[in-house]
Design a protein around this motif. Structure first.
Motif, mmCIF file in Angstrom:
data_model
loop_
_atom_site.group_PDB
_atom_site.id
_atom_site.type_symbol
_atom_site.label_atom_id
_atom_site.label_comp_id
_atom_site.label_asym_id
_atom_site.label_seq_id
_atom_site.Cartn_x
_atom_site.Cartn_y
_atom_site.Cartn_z
ATOM 1 N N ALA A 228 1.296 -1.342 0.414
ATOM 2 C CA ALA A 228 0.172 -0.077 -0.253
ATOM 3 C C ALA A 228 0.765 1.025 0.188
ATOM 4 O O ALA A 228 1.775 1.085 0.574
ATOM 5 C CB ALA A 228 -0.763 0.081 1.235
ATOM 6 N N ASP A 229 0.562 2.693 -0.497
ATOM 7 C CA ASP A 229 1.080 3.400 -0.979
ATOM 8 C C ASP A 229 1.169 4.175 0.635
ATOM 9 O O ASP A 229 2.496 4.630 1.065
ATOM 10 C CB ASP A 229 -0.023 4.359 -1.247
ATOM 11 N N THR A 230 0.483 3.710 1.876
ATOM 12 C CA THR A 230 0.646 4.559 3.333
ATOM 13 C C THR A 230 -0.061 3.618 3.747
ATOM 14 O O THR A 230 -0.898 2.287 3.684
ATOM 15 C CB THR A 230 -0.050 6.036 3.607
ATOM 16 N N ILE A 231 1.083 3.152 4.981
ATOM 17 C CA ILE A 231 0.674 2.103 6.411
ATOM 18 C C ILE A 231 0.315 2.453 7.894
ATOM 19 O O ILE A 231 1.671 3.196 8.067
ATOM 20 C CB ILE A 231 1.323 1.075 5.985
ATOM 21 N N ARG A 232 -0.298 3.268 8.316
ATOM 22 C CA ARG A 232 -0.318 4.389 9.603
ATOM 23 C C ARG A 232 -0.209 2.841 10.568
ATOM 24 O O ARG A 232 -1.850 2.117 10.674
ATOM 25 C CB ARG A 232 -1.103 4.782 9.467
ATOM 26 N N ILE A 233 0.783 3.071 11.661
ATOM 27 C CA ILE A 233 -0.143 1.934 12.863
ATOM 28 C C ILE A 233 0.157 2.184 14.008
ATOM 29 O O ILE A 233 0.607 2.898 15.036
ATOM 30 C CB ILE A 233 1.673 0.877 13.291
ATOM 31 N N GLN A 234 -1.139 2.654 14.600
ATOM 32 C CA GLN A 234 -1.413 2.673 15.942
ATOM 33 C C GLN A 234 -1.372 2.459 17.235
ATOM 34 O O GLN A 234 -1.739 1.140 17.303
ATOM 35 C CB GLN A 234 -2.826 3.212 15.844
ATOM 36 N N MET A 235 -0.588 2.846 18.137
ATOM 37 C CA MET A 235 -0.128 1.844 19.127
ATOM 38 C C MET A 235 -0.093 2.459 20.260
ATOM 39 O O MET A 235 -0.594 2.401 21.905
ATOM 40 C CB MET A 235 1.460 1.897 19.519
ATOM 41 N N LEU B 220 8.427 -5.716 19.219
ATOM 42 C CA LEU B 220 8.942 -5.315 17.789
ATOM 43 C C LEU B 220 9.071 -3.898 17.822
ATOM 44 O O LEU B 220 10.158 -3.491 17.965
ATOM 45 C CB LEU B 220 9.493 -5.982 16.773
ATOM 46 N N ILE B 221 8.123 -3.378 17.444
ATOM 47 C CA ILE B 221 7.716 -1.931 17.228
ATOM 48 C C ILE B 221 8.518 -0.863 18.475
ATOM 49 O O ILE B 221 8.743 0.270 18.133
ATOM 50 C CB ILE B 221 6.246 -1.586 17.004
ATOM 51 N N LEU B 222 8.256 -2.041 19.966
ATOM 52 C CA LEU B 222 8.530 -0.776 20.777
ATOM 53 C C LEU B 222 9.413 -0.898 20.957
ATOM 54 O O LEU B 222 10.758 0.216 21.517
ATOM 55 C CB LEU B 222 7.889 -1.503 22.246
ATOM 56 N N ASN B 223 10.010 -1.780 20.626
ATOM 57 C CA ASN B 223 12.030 -1.654 20.699
ATOM 58 C C ASN B 223 12.560 -0.905 19.602
ATOM 59 O O ASN B 223 13.983 -0.720 19.574
ATOM 60 C CB ASN B 223 12.797 -3.129 20.563
ATOM 61 N N TYR C 16 14.727 -10.808 15.884
ATOM 62 C CA TYR C 16 13.763 -10.246 15.150
ATOM 63 C C TYR C 16 14.100 -8.597 15.403
ATOM 64 O O TYR C 16 14.045 -8.636 16.669
ATOM 65 C CB TYR C 16 12.478 -10.872 15.234
ATOM 66 N N HIS C 17 13.545 -8.055 14.708
ATOM 67 C CA HIS C 17 13.338 -6.574 14.155
ATOM 68 C C HIS C 17 12.218 -5.997 13.924
ATOM 69 O O HIS C 17 11.867 -6.978 11.921
ATOM 70 C CB HIS C 17 14.332 -5.992 14.539
ATOM 71 N N TRP C 18 12.057 -5.114 14.052
ATOM 72 C CA TRP C 18 10.599 -4.341 13.097
ATOM 73 C C TRP C 18 11.695 -3.756 12.186
ATOM 74 O O TRP C 18 11.989 -2.427 12.554
ATOM 75 C CB TRP C 18 9.644 -4.085 13.613
ATOM 76 N N GLU C 19 11.111 -4.157 10.937
ATOM 77 C CA GLU C 19 11.345 -2.848 9.627
ATOM 78 C C GLU C 19 10.683 -1.940 8.797
ATOM 79 O O GLU C 19 9.814 -2.870 8.713
ATOM 80 C CB GLU C 19 12.655 -4.001 8.367
ATOM 81 N N MET C 20 11.274 -1.159 8.983
ATOM 82 C CA MET C 20 10.276 0.628 9.060
ATOM 83 C C MET C 20 10.082 -0.053 6.945
ATOM 84 O O MET C 20 10.997 -0.097 6.833
ATOM 85 C CB MET C 20 10.033 1.500 9.264
ATOM 86 N N GLN C 21 8.642 -0.212 6.985
ATOM 87 C CA GLN C 21 8.575 0.462 4.918
ATOM 88 C C GLN C 21 8.495 1.356 4.496
ATOM 89 O O GLN C 21 8.437 2.210 5.051
ATOM 90 C CB GLN C 21 7.770 -0.575 4.498
ATOM 91 N N LEU D 43 -0.314 4.336 25.781
ATOM 92 C CA LEU D 43 0.109 3.126 24.623
ATOM 93 C C LEU D 43 0.434 1.725 25.183
ATOM 94 O O LEU D 43 -0.856 1.637 25.815
ATOM 95 C CB LEU D 43 1.517 3.193 25.379
ATOM 96 N N LEU D 44 -0.493 1.196 23.683
ATOM 97 C CA LEU D 44 -1.476 -0.005 24.348
ATOM 98 C C LEU D 44 -1.799 -0.042 25.135
ATOM 99 O O LEU D 44 -2.106 -1.341 26.088
ATOM 100 C CB LEU D 44 -0.491 -0.875 24.438
ATOM 101 N N GLN D 45 -3.024 0.762 25.740
ATOM 102 C CA GLN D 45 -3.889 0.770 26.874
ATOM 103 C C GLN D 45 -5.203 -0.457 26.960
ATOM 104 O O GLN D 45 -5.758 -0.882 27.881
ATOM 105 C CB GLN D 45 -4.672 1.753 26.850
ATOM 106 N N HIS D 46 -5.671 -0.255 25.533
ATOM 107 C CA HIS D 46 -5.825 -1.705 25.345
ATOM 108 C C HIS D 46 -5.575 -3.286 24.883
ATOM 109 O O HIS D 46 -6.269 -3.985 24.642
ATOM 110 C CB HIS D 46 -7.686 -1.853 24.426
ATOM 111 N N ALA D 47 -4.497 -3.735 25.101
ATOM 112 C CA ALA D 47 -3.618 -4.338 24.325
ATOM 113 C C ALA D 47 -3.785 -5.780 25.238
ATOM 114 O O ALA D 47 -3.923 -5.041 27.098
ATOM 115 C CB ALA D 47 -2.226 -4.137 24.248
ATOM 116 N N GLU D 48 -3.284 -6.703 25.042
ATOM 117 C CA GLU D 48 -3.376 -7.684 26.455
ATOM 118 C C GLU D 48 -2.442 -8.187 26.877
ATOM 119 O O GLU D 48 -1.589 -8.064 26.280
ATOM 120 C CB GLU D 48 -4.626 -9.255 26.041
#
Length: 266
Positions: free
Chosen positions: A2-9, A39-42, A98-103, A145-150
């Motif tokens: 996709a042209d844009t990918i927006r990740i909400q944390m 991974l994103i957090l790191n 492992y790490h998260w690679e931004m695109q 941050l990640l207020q509703h994550a498990e």
């Protein structure tokens, strides 16, 4: 891709593909979602496998944790590619990590917020730019941050740091607005900041003070009643001494005693 990918944390964990919201990852693989979040957090730093295993399988121990991690990553890449072709490439294997690679075209709200805090800490920015940064912060900081994550205990330290910085930034923004007697804007800022922290006494008092200054004393009284109900319902205590003292000032300003502490308690 996709042209844009927006990740909400912030608040909820969501992925937006060309501004179309998807929660497919969180609903289909909670452990996979946790891996992406961790991974994103790191922030692009390789995370050793043993740390991932200890974090993700803390309670439900696996008989073969290394294999379980490899299987999770493999399935996660497939799922990410289903969300958007090539998204699975963001999970990059290092030597035993492992790490998260931004695109290209990808943004993460947490990273953007960190950049804003970094810029606000500098002394050489103009007032118009500072205002712009404060408003951008209000748009991005929709919840902690990640207020509703498990099972996100591993995010608590970062969440607390971001929360404290956000509240401090809002105090600074309010002081800037006071210098220009922009009390209507203070009302708006306080209300939006209170959506993040509804128990912050100073924000409540700044809101009520601004309402009084623009001759909306009745709304200030309603706000005090709201604070009283919050404290009694969730904390089982009456408002702080500072808030009770401020209440007396509101009553004086409004020339009314309709809202007394006993009626709020009842």
């Amino acid at each position: 891709m996709a042209d844009t990918i927006r990740i909400q944390m912030m608040d909820h964990f969501l992925i937006y593909i060309d501004e179309q919201k998807t929660d497919q990852l969180a609903t289909k693989s909670k452990k996979g979602a946790s891996l992406v979040q961790y991974l994103i957090l790191n922030e692009r730093q390789p995370v050793p496998n043993y740390r991932l295993i200890n974090t993700l399988w803390d309670e439900d121990k696996s008989t073969n944790p290394e294999n379980a991690l490899k299987t999770l990553v493999s399935r996660l890449r497939v799922l990410l590619n289903q969300i958007d072709p090539g998204l699975g490439n963001c999970i990059v294997a290092d030597r035993g990590a492992y790490h998260w690679e931004m695109q290209p075209g990808m943004t993460v709200d947490m990273y953007e917020i960190d950049k804003i805090f970094s810029r606000l800490s500098e002394s050489n920015i103009s007032e118009p730019e500072r205002r712009k940064l404060y408003n951008q912060l209000l748009e991005l900081y929709v919840g902690d941050l990640l207020q509703h994550a498990e099972k996100n205990e591993w995010a608590m330290a970062k969440a607390t740091t971001l929360h404290n910085k956000f509240i401090a930034a809002m105090y600074a923004y309010i002081e800037l607005l006071k210098e220009h007697d922009q009390h209507s804007d203070i009302v708006s800022v306080c209300r939006r900041a209170l959506d993040v922290d509804s128990f912050d006494d100073r924000l409540h008092m700044e809101l009520m003070s601004a309402l009084i200054r623009i001759n909306r004393t009745g709304e200030a009284l309603v706000q005090y009643k709201h604070v009283g109900q919050l404290n009694y319902r969730y904390l089982g205590v009456k408002p702080s001494e500072d808030l009770q003292e401020f209440y007396k000032q509101i009553v004086s300003a409004g020339k009314t005693l309709d809202f007394n502490l006993e009626s709020i308690r009842n």
